[in-house]
Scaffold this motif. Structure first.
Motif, short mmCIF file in Angstrom:
data_model
loop_
_atom_site.label_atom_id
_atom_site.label_comp_id
_atom_site.label_asym_id
_atom_site.label_seq_id
_atom_site.Cartn_x
_atom_site.Cartn_y
_atom_site.Cartn_z
N TYR A 1 0.83 -1.20 0.00
CA TYR A 1 0.00 0.00 0.00
C TYR A 1 0.87 1.26 0.00
O TYR A 1 0.61 2.21 -0.73
CB TYR A 1 -0.90 -0.03 1.23
N GLN A 2 1.92 1.24 0.81
CA GLN A 2 2.78 2.41 0.93
C GLN A 2 3.56 2.73 -0.35
O GLN A 2 3.73 3.87 -0.71
CB GLN A 2 3.79 2.21 2.07
N LYS B 1 -2.51 5.92 5.88
CA LYS B 1 -2.06 7.04 5.07
C LYS B 1 -0.87 6.62 4.23
O LYS B 1 0.08 6.04 4.74
CB LYS B 1 -1.65 8.18 6.02
N ARG B 2 -0.89 6.93 2.94
CA ARG B 2 0.22 6.54 2.08
C ARG B 2 1.38 7.52 2.16
O ARG B 2 1.21 8.67 2.53
CB ARG B 2 -0.25 6.46 0.62
N GLY B 3 2.55 7.02 1.81
CA GLY B 3 3.72 7.87 1.70
C GLY B 3 4.30 8.28 3.04
O GLY B 3 5.00 9.28 3.16
N ALA B 4 4.01 7.49 4.08
CA ALA B 4 4.45 7.89 5.42
C ALA B 4 5.55 6.97 5.95
O ALA B 4 5.81 6.92 7.13
CB ALA B 4 3.25 7.88 6.38
N MET B 5 6.22 6.25 5.04
CA MET B 5 7.15 5.24 5.50
C MET B 5 8.55 5.81 5.69
O MET B 5 9.09 6.45 4.81
CB MET B 5 7.20 4.13 4.44
#
Ligand SMILES: Nc1ncnc2c1ncn2[C@@H]1O[C@H](COP(=O)(O)OP(=O)(O)OP(=O)(O)O)[C@@H](O)[C@H]1O
Ligand SMILES: Nc1ncnc2c1ncn2[C@@H]1O[C@H](COP(=O)(O)OP(=O)(O)OP(=O)(O)O)[C@@H](O)[C@H]1O
Ligand code: SF4
Ligand code: SF4
Ligand SMILES: [Mg+2]
Ligand SMILES: [Mg+2]
Lengths: 332, 317
Positions: free
Chosen positions: A212-213, B262-266
């Motif tokens: 997902y990320q 939430k995407r893009g939070a890695m």
């Protein structure tokens, strides 16, 4: 433009067992993207990867590399293919020769493909690639495969793929043996490859949260078929196929509420699937009579997604072979 | 209550021309009967080595340089070769990391079970063997016909389940499972963990689960140990680890978990893991630690009780 790679109606049978059933997709380097492939264990994800990589021939259908049938590439084309398309294998044990130091898997491609103009430059490239996956060159180089941990071996394979700067990376469970922090580091650096260098990535994984990320699109496989496909945001947040729904709801949550094991979500796993109908009918909580006799096609429920389930038969069908229409890079 | 497994001051080193690699450095813990203990931590931090050393399965150039391991009151270093071999399935059974690759490629699954039974002196008729194998396969969610297949005919996930079935075949007191489900989809993961839970209830055994999946840990284990650079830097009930981690490495690990919201939070922990043959002085985490102070660069933090039932190796935890 001719796609870099195109799988056309590929199937793979092992005896009576169908590992992959009539799948078509293409990789277009003018639209670099990360496509996650998730799904059941044994649903054909690795088989798909191996067919795309030309490692096993499809039983039916064909794979085209720059418009040419993979089975009939010339020596030069084959060499170019091995440069353009890199693999990170699911099983990091299988790839290493136990008698060679791990350096071998890194220096060989540098030499074979003349990636560096000097030995020193080659060495620097290798060291940078190792650091990009969180490894210390001084710790890793000079060792034999059995002297490394599972996650270290896996990361060397990712470093190797990165080193080659190919056009496509097919990564089969590249980070299944590393911790969350390193997964984030490695996948973030893979994402950079896509965004900054236009490298497309097929990311096969069981880790739905990282899928997902990091991905733009997702392909959910169930028993040799595509159950659902489309933009990752939509599919993960609002799954439309009952198998995807089961999958997403089965993710163990990092929470003090412990409800994962008691869940009665999936009970009917021993039943035999129907030979003609929907592959999920024996486990589906909302199955209808026609589901056991007819195979549902993919229905295009939204511009960027499709689900193979009769619940969505009001939507137009997505012609077999048009999967790419629902797989597009995330608009940024 | 008496611990079923007790580990004290365990150290494992690998000889290396440039200096010994300290893969396990002074690890102590006690496992209660029926307990589920998780072991997480950085890749390469010594989890698998520690697990193997509990069974004295470390191969040269690796060796156990210090420490004691006792199972149910029996000190394992006192056992002879034969007794140790028996203990390895009937006492502490191990599902090694990547064990699906160690299945013998040229024999059928059923024969792999037969080998394990024979190794441990169990004589079964062919009908008994068939029934036993079918039952074990069923408990791990595989169909009986799998018994007649070769390993290469199974997917990764199916192989891993077969390995678990082999490990539990002699009803051990402790099961050590090293990343048993990292190759499986979450639906099958849940079935396998339910199987392990059921086997555990039936046998009354304890489980050590090595793995990186914090969700799985949160849902399955009672306590979690966190390893960094060969040391057990934190050990606490799982709920404490999730909600109030005390060691800065644990805190960083928990905050690097990917979200499904939430995407893009890695984001991973910056910096590289230390060189195990040349650890930084003081606390091995100090070059990457957001809370490090001068003291951390010279003084190695001891493992201490930071809260009831919660231990950590940090000066400021
Ligand atoms: N060489 C082979 N011979 C026979 N059967 C095979 C072979 N390779 C794969 N299969 C079968 O094909 C099916 C698909 O396997 P595949 O490895 O592609 O699954 P997968 O989706 O990658 O699974 P996993 O998530 O467990 O890795 C399985 O049923 C497997 O048993
Ligand atoms: N034979 C060996 N010689 C030298 N070093 C070794 C040897 N075997 C393992 N090591 C080192 O010991 C350390 C611990 O390895 P181990 O396999 O226990 O790690 P791990 O915590 O299980 O990691 P992972 O999560 O990646 O599986 C690693 O840094 C590894 O490189
Ligand atoms: S087609 Fe029918 S059986 Fe298949 S997933 Fe949809 S409702 Fe369920
Ligand atoms: S001892 Fe110091 S460096 Fe080590 S974890 Fe604690 S604060 Fe950080
Ligand atoms: Mg696979
Ligand atoms: Mg390990």
């Amino acid at each position: 433009m001719t796609p870099l790679l195109e799988a056309k109606h590929v199937s793979k049978h092992y005896g009576a067992n169908t590992a992959l059933s009539d799948l078509s997709m293409s990789i277009d380097t003018s639209k670099p993207a990360i496509t996650a492939v998730v799904g059941e264990s044994g649903s054909g994800k690795t088989t798909l990867a191996r067919i795309i990589l030309g490692l096993v021939p499809p039983s039916e259908g064909q794979v085209l590399y720059q418009g040419q049938d993979m089975a009939r590439l010339s020596g030069t084309e084959r060499r170019q293919f091995r440069r353009d398309v890199q693999a990170v294998f699911q099983d990091p044990y299988e790839v290493y020769n136990p008698f060679y130091r791990v350096d071998h898997v890194l220096t060989t491609p540098v030499r074979n493909f003349n990636l560096a103009s000097s030995r020193a430059e080659g060495r620097t490239m290798i060291e940078n690639a190792l650091r990009a996956v969180g490894l210390r060159p001084e710790e890793i180089l000079g060792r034999y495969p059995h002297q490394l941990s599972g996650g270290q071996r896996q990361r060397i394979m990712v470093a190797r793929a990165v080193l080659m700067k190919p056009k496509l990376i097919v990564a089969d469970e590249p980070v299944s043996m590393v911790d969350a922090s390193l997964r984030a580091t490695i996948l973030t650096s893979l994402r950079k490859l896509t965004d900054e260098m236009g490298i497309s990535i097929i990311y096969i994984t069981h880790d739905l949260a990282t899928a997902y990320q990091v991905s733009d699109n997702i392909l959910v496989m169930y028993r040799a078929c595509v159950a659902e496909a489309g933009a990752v945001e939509r599919v993960v947040k609002h799954p439309q196929h009952p198998y995807t729904q089961l999958l997403i709801s089965s993710i163990p949550q990092v929470s003090t509420t412990r409800d994962w094991l008691d869940d009665e979500g999936d009970q009917k796993t021993a039943a035999t699937p129907s030979a003609h109908g929907c592959r999920f009918v024996d486990r589906c909580p909302v199955a209808m009579p026609k589901c056991s006799t007819t195979l549902p096609p993919l229905y295009r429920t939204e511009p960027a997604r499709a689900a193979a389930c009769f619940q969505h038969e009001a939507s137009p069908t997505l012609p077999n072979g048009a999967l790419n229409e629902v797989l597009t890079p995330t608009p940024s | 209550m008496n611990a079923i497994l007790k580990v004290e001051g365990l150290k494992v080193e690998f000889d290396h021309p440039l200096g010994a690699v300290k893969a396990v450095d002074d690890v102590s813990f006690a496992l209660q009967p029926g307990e589920r203990l998780g072991l997480a931590g950085e890749s390469g931090s010594g989890k698998s080595t520690m697990a193997l050393s509990l069974l004295r399965m470390i191969k040269p150039p690796g060796r156990i340089t210090a420490g004691r391991v006792s199972l149910d009151g029996t000190e394992l270093s006192a056992l002879d070769h034969e007794a140790m071999r028996h203990l390895r399935l009937a006492g502490i059974a191990m599902v090694p990391q990547g064990s699906m690759n160690s299945l013998n490629p040229v024999i059928r699954i059923k024969a792999q079970f037969a080998d394990a039974f024979r190794d441990h002196g169990l004589k079964l008729s062919s009908a008994e063997l068939d029934a036993r194998v079918a039952e074990l396969l069923r408990t791990v969610g595989l169909r009986p016909h799998v018994a007649d297949l070769y390993p290469h005919e199974l997917s990764g996930g199916m192989k891993q389940r077969a390995c678990i079935a082999i490990a539990i075949c002699l009803r051990p007191k402790v099961i050590i499972a090293d990343e048993p489900t990292s190759a499986l989809d979450v639906v099958v993961q849940r079935q396998v963990m339910e199987t392990l839970a059921r086997v555990q209830r039936d046998l009354g055994c304890a489980i050590i689960l090595v793995g990186h999946d914090m969700g799985l840990m949160a849902q399955f284990v009672d306590r979690l140990g966190v390893m960094y650079a060969g040391r057990l830097v934190e050990l606490a009930p799982i709920a404490e680890i999730i909600t109030r981690p005390r060691h800065p490495y644990t805190q960083a690990l928990i905050s690097s978990l990917p979200s499904l919201e939430k995407r893009g939070a890695m984001q991973g922990i910056p910096g590289l893991a230390p060189l195990l043959r040349d650890l930084p002085p003081g606390c091995a985490f100090h070059p990457r630690c957001p809370r490090a102070e001068a003291r951390c660069t010279t003084e190695k933090p001891a493992v201490r009780e930071v809260a009831p039932n919660q231990q950590a190796a940090c000066h400021f935890a």
